[in-house]
Write an enzyme that holds these catalytic residues in place. Structure first.
Site, PDB file in Angstrom:
ATOM      1  N   CYS A 110      -8.268 -95.329  50.458  1.00  0.00           N
ATOM      2  CA  CYS A 110      -7.353 -96.463  50.264  1.00  0.00           C
ATOM      3  C   CYS A 110      -6.336 -96.152  49.175  1.00  0.00           C
ATOM      4  O   CYS A 110      -6.561 -95.327  48.320  1.00  0.00           O
ATOM      5  CB  CYS A 110      -8.160 -97.690  49.850  1.00  0.00           C
ATOM      6  N   ARG A 169      -2.517 -90.456  51.995  1.00  0.00           N
ATOM      7  CA  ARG A 169      -3.974 -90.539  51.792  1.00  0.00           C
ATOM      8  C   ARG A 169      -4.708 -90.952  53.053  1.00  0.00           C
ATOM      9  O   ARG A 169      -5.929 -90.941  53.095  1.00  0.00           O
ATOM     10  CB  ARG A 169      -4.263 -91.544  50.681  1.00  0.00           C
ATOM     11  N   HIS A 202     -24.390 -62.065  68.505  1.00  0.00           N
ATOM     12  CA  HIS A 202     -25.559 -62.968  68.487  1.00  0.00           C
ATOM     13  C   HIS A 202     -25.235 -64.295  69.163  1.00  0.00           C
ATOM     14  O   HIS A 202     -25.719 -65.340  68.750  1.00  0.00           O
ATOM     15  CB  HIS A 202     -26.019 -63.178  67.037  1.00  0.00           C
ATOM     16  N   LYS A 226      -8.215 -75.159  59.503  1.00  0.00           N
ATOM     17  CA  LYS A 226      -6.790 -75.527  59.522  1.00  0.00           C
ATOM     18  C   LYS A 226      -6.358 -75.893  60.939  1.00  0.00           C
ATOM     19  O   LYS A 226      -5.715 -76.911  61.169  1.00  0.00           O
ATOM     20  CB  LYS A 226      -5.926 -74.372  59.005  1.00  0.00           C
ATOM     21  N   GLU A 231     -11.775 -70.810  57.138  1.00  0.00           N
ATOM     22  CA  GLU A 231     -10.648 -71.643  56.693  1.00  0.00           C
ATOM     23  C   GLU A 231      -9.564 -71.698  57.768  1.00  0.00           C
ATOM     24  O   GLU A 231      -8.995 -72.758  58.043  1.00  0.00           O
ATOM     25  CB  GLU A 231     -10.098 -71.099  55.368  1.00  0.00           C
ATOM     26  N   ASN A 276     -10.512-100.208  46.360  1.00  0.00           N
ATOM     27  CA  ASN A 276     -10.756 -98.883  46.937  1.00  0.00           C
ATOM     28  C   ASN A 276     -12.157 -98.489  46.476  1.00  0.00           C
ATOM     29  O   ASN A 276     -12.443 -98.444  45.287  1.00  0.00           O
ATOM     30  CB  ASN A 276      -9.718 -97.867  46.424  1.00  0.00           C
ATOM     31  N   GLY A 277     -13.070 -98.243  47.443  1.00  0.00           N
ATOM     32  CA  GLY A 277     -14.436 -97.850  47.081  1.00  0.00           C
ATOM     33  C   GLY A 277     -15.426 -98.564  47.982  1.00  0.00           C
ATOM     34  O   GLY A 277     -15.074 -99.122  49.011  1.00  0.00           O
ATOM     35  N   LYS A 302      -6.589 -87.632  52.845  1.00  0.00           N
ATOM     36  CA  LYS A 302      -6.330 -86.525  51.916  1.00  0.00           C
ATOM     37  C   LYS A 302      -7.496 -86.358  50.946  1.00  0.00           C
ATOM     38  O   LYS A 302      -7.823 -85.275  50.548  1.00  0.00           O
ATOM     39  CB  LYS A 302      -5.040 -86.761  51.129  1.00  0.00           C
ATOM     40  N   GLU A 337      -8.093 -79.197  62.294  1.00  0.00           N
ATOM     41  CA  GLU A 337      -7.820 -80.490  61.648  1.00  0.00           C
ATOM     42  C   GLU A 337      -6.377 -80.953  61.844  1.00  0.00           C
ATOM     43  O   GLU A 337      -6.091 -82.143  61.702  1.00  0.00           O
ATOM     44  CB  GLU A 337      -8.176 -80.458  60.167  1.00  0.00           C
ATOM     45  N   TRP A 382      -8.344 -97.592  54.192  1.00  0.00           N
ATOM     46  CA  TRP A 382      -8.990 -96.600  55.059  1.00  0.00           C
ATOM     47  C   TRP A 382     -10.396 -97.142  55.270  1.00  0.00           C
ATOM     48  O   TRP A 382     -11.207 -97.137  54.341  1.00  0.00           O
ATOM     49  CB  TRP A 382      -8.997 -95.244  54.377  1.00  0.00           C
TER      50      TRP A 382
END
Ligand code: AGP
Length: 612
Positions: A2, A27, A508, A489, A485, A99-100, A607, A492, A73
């Site tokens: 948020c 965010r 394997h 990238k 990584e 926010n939380g 974010k 996402e 959010w």
């Protein structure tokens, strides 16, 4: 996560609030709202983007020179209009944004319902403002005291801002576990979740600490007190960021801007820390703990996502040159598996935002068990930074794009300097190798600039694979975390499924996936097990696999085998992750753009993940 914005002063609040919310859009959120006082207390909110809120409020009375605003959010309750913030108290005289997570909100809600409270939303936030109202009415105390008493009753994380219709000259804020920054203007105050909405108005800021309440009077002095009623002196800091740092600087997306900032951000992460002329490296932020770090019997690195990949590089670095065993842990797993930790342990938390709840909770647990906590964060004054005993900032500058790029290479740079410092203190590295490494390190920003020149090649490659449905990324040694990584990238921001694997692991299982529909990106730089990577490539080609290879300039062997080759400058094996990751960032970026994805704000992502 948020976003919170607040204003009190002589100016019109609404335009400042809306502009502030737009600065926080990166965010990630699903709804937005504002509360204003101008005689009456008014709340306007809307599911969707800030632009939807503006549209909703365009024929409403948005006058007033005090207000709070929020981008949500969702954590409790569906993303929709009724759950959007702000929320009213029962008597409609108070408004709150938050926010939380209030973990005990259900029991509080039940109690309030028995006392006649009715709720419009499914949120924990609405429960909190009703609780504050209930305390104020029953304890016959003023609003600040009611907030303080109520916050002592809640369990969980919060960053809140509150307005009262009966007190239009007072803005109240409080935080625990979620960030809040107060901007101090000439004759006004600003409030936000981070500094980005503040910097065009002021560079004087106060980062609130956990369990602090801010009492912000119109035209008066900022007061801080703890929820235990202890007065605190506000510590005013000067903001180093400037507004241009936030503009896209001519790039189409923040992510591309931040990829191209890496020569600078890596230089900044080394600034004042490597001294080839003196044959040494230093990290001022951990100077009081470097001996303890050098004597550590093990290091535990805790992080999430991309930062977890940086921690994996850290494992190779510390074991390779500092000869200290390293365990790399996901914050979310470490915090709950009751790990064995003692006072000899060093825990290194790695986090761009410094607000990732899982990482923060993990290190708080480790701290309680007696470990020494060091941090590698990008945001000054962030919660994780303040939870550690010491640490080193990455100084990568604000990273706005949700997909982390420059923060990753800056984290790896700081981890490299830390490992070199410890190796120097321990004498676990030959002097000649040490000198060679730090001289090469000084060349890295230039080599990153060189590496960025592959952009046009990668744009062409992205045209071929825009609609691939799966990707495999392979690497060995220091480049194994690079493969992970690169895969993260791509998935996402382009929403294409991608997996990273140690190259040798192909046999394997994953080799069963190989066909011409499964492009395989292989990091095949010269140093390390190059010959073995060549064999892995041959195995893939034998099964009609498509190879996109990242190689060093002038490579002859892999270039003959690969379908597409991306050439990057040669460097020391341990610095390879800093250079080899960049083409993979660009590949993910261009494919995502071609797929029409929202590169800077990918769906479902935030974010900074400040909730579990
Ligand atoms: C990386 O591109 C993602 N945005 C995500 O995995 C991120 O790295 C993770 O949430 C950790 O964030 P932090 O570094 O701010 O703690």
């Amino acid at each position: 996560m948020c976003g919170i914005v607040g204003y009190i002063g002589p100016k019109d609040a609404y335009p400042i609030l809306i502009k502030g919310l737009k600065r926080l859009e990166y965010r990630g959120y699903d709804s937005a709202g504002v509360a204003l006082i101008n005689g009456d207390l008014k709340i306007y909110k809307s599911y969707g983007k800030v632009a939807d809120l503006e549209n909703y409020a365009k024929d409403k009375d948005v006058a007033g020179n005090i207000g709070i605003a929020h981008t949500r959010w969702a954590t409790h309750g569906e993303p929709n209009h009724k759950n959007a913030h702000p929320h009213y108290s029962q008597n409609k005289k108070l408004a709150i944004i938050h926010n939380g997570i209030i973990e005990n909100y259900s029991s509080l809600k039940e109690e309030l319902i028995t006392r006649g409270h009715q709720f419009e939303s499914d949120t924990d936030t609405e429960v909190l403002i009703h609780l504050i109202e209930d305390v104020q009415e029953n304890e016959k105390v003023n609003l600040v005291e009611a907030v303080r008493i109520a916050l002592n009753m809640v369990i969980g994380a919060y960053a809140i801002a509150i307005l009262s219709k009966d007190d239009p000259d007072l803005l109240i804020a409080a935080r625990k576990g979620s960030p809040l920054v107060i901007g101090i203007g000439i004759d006004d105050f600003f409030l936000a979740s981070d500094a980005t909405p503040l910097i065009e108005y002021t560079k004087q800021v106060v980062y609130m600490d956990d369990e602090e309440i801010a009492i912000i009077p119109r035209g008066g002095e900022l007061q801080l007190k703890t929820i235990k009623n202890k007065d605190k002196t506000p510590y005013v800091q000067k903001l180093e960021m400037n507004l241009s740092a936030l503009e896209k600087g001519g790039y189409d997306h923040f992510m591309l801007k931040e990829i191209y900032e890496q020569p600078t951000s890596i230089k900044d992460s080394m600034r004042g820390r490597i001294h080839p002329e003196l044959g040494t490296v230093t990290l001022g932020g951990i100077i009081d703990y470097e001996q303890k770090l050098a004597k550590a019997s093990r290091i535990i690195m805790v992080a999430c996502g991309t930062s977890w990949h940086a921690a994996l590089v850290g494992e190779y670095l510390f074991e390779d040159i500092a000869r200290i065993p390293v365990e790399v842990e996901y914050g979310s797993e470490f915090r709950y598996r009751n790990p064995i930790i003692n006072e000899n342990d060093i825990v290194i938390a790695i986090s761009q935002s410094g607000e990732t709840a899982d990482t923060l909770a993990a290190i708080s647990m480790a701290k309680e068990k007696g470990a020494t906590i060091l941090g590698i964060c990008n945001v000054v004054g962030s919660s994780i930074a303040r939870e550690t005993h010491a640490g080193s900032y990455t100084h990568a500058g604000p990273e706005i794009g949700v997909a982390s790029t420059k923060a990753f290479t800056a984290q790896v740079t700081v981890l490299t300097i830390m490992a070199l410092r410890v190796a120097m203190l321990k004498g676990s590295i030959e002097k000649s190798r040490f000198i060679r490494l730090i001289n090469e390190m000084e060349l890295l920003p230039k080599k990153v600039e060189e590496t960025l020149k592959v952009n046009s090649t990668i744009l062409e490659i992205s045209k071929i694979f825009t609609y691939a449905r799966n990707f495999l990324y392979l690497g060995r040694g220091y480049n194994f975390p690079v493969a992970l990584e690169g895969a993260l990238k791509l998935k996402e921001i382009s929403y294409i499924h991608a997996e990273g694997y140690p190259a040798a692991e192909m046999k394997h299982g994953p080799i069963a996936l190989i066909d011409k529909e499964m492009p395989v990106v292989v990091v095949a730089t010269k140093k390390g097990n190059y010959e073995k990577v060549v064999s892995n490539i041959e195995e893939i080609k034998a099964r009609n696999g498509i190879i996109i290879a990242v190689v060093n300039e002038g490579d002859k062997e892999v270039s003959k085998l690969a379908d597409y080759t991306i050439e990057i400058p040669e460097t020391e094996e341990m610095f390879s992750p800093i250079l080899a990751t960049i083409p993979l960032q660009l590949l993910a970026y261009h494919i995502a753009v071609r797929r029409g994805c929202e590169v800077d704000m990918p769906r479902n992502l935030a974010k900074s993940v400040t909730v579990e």
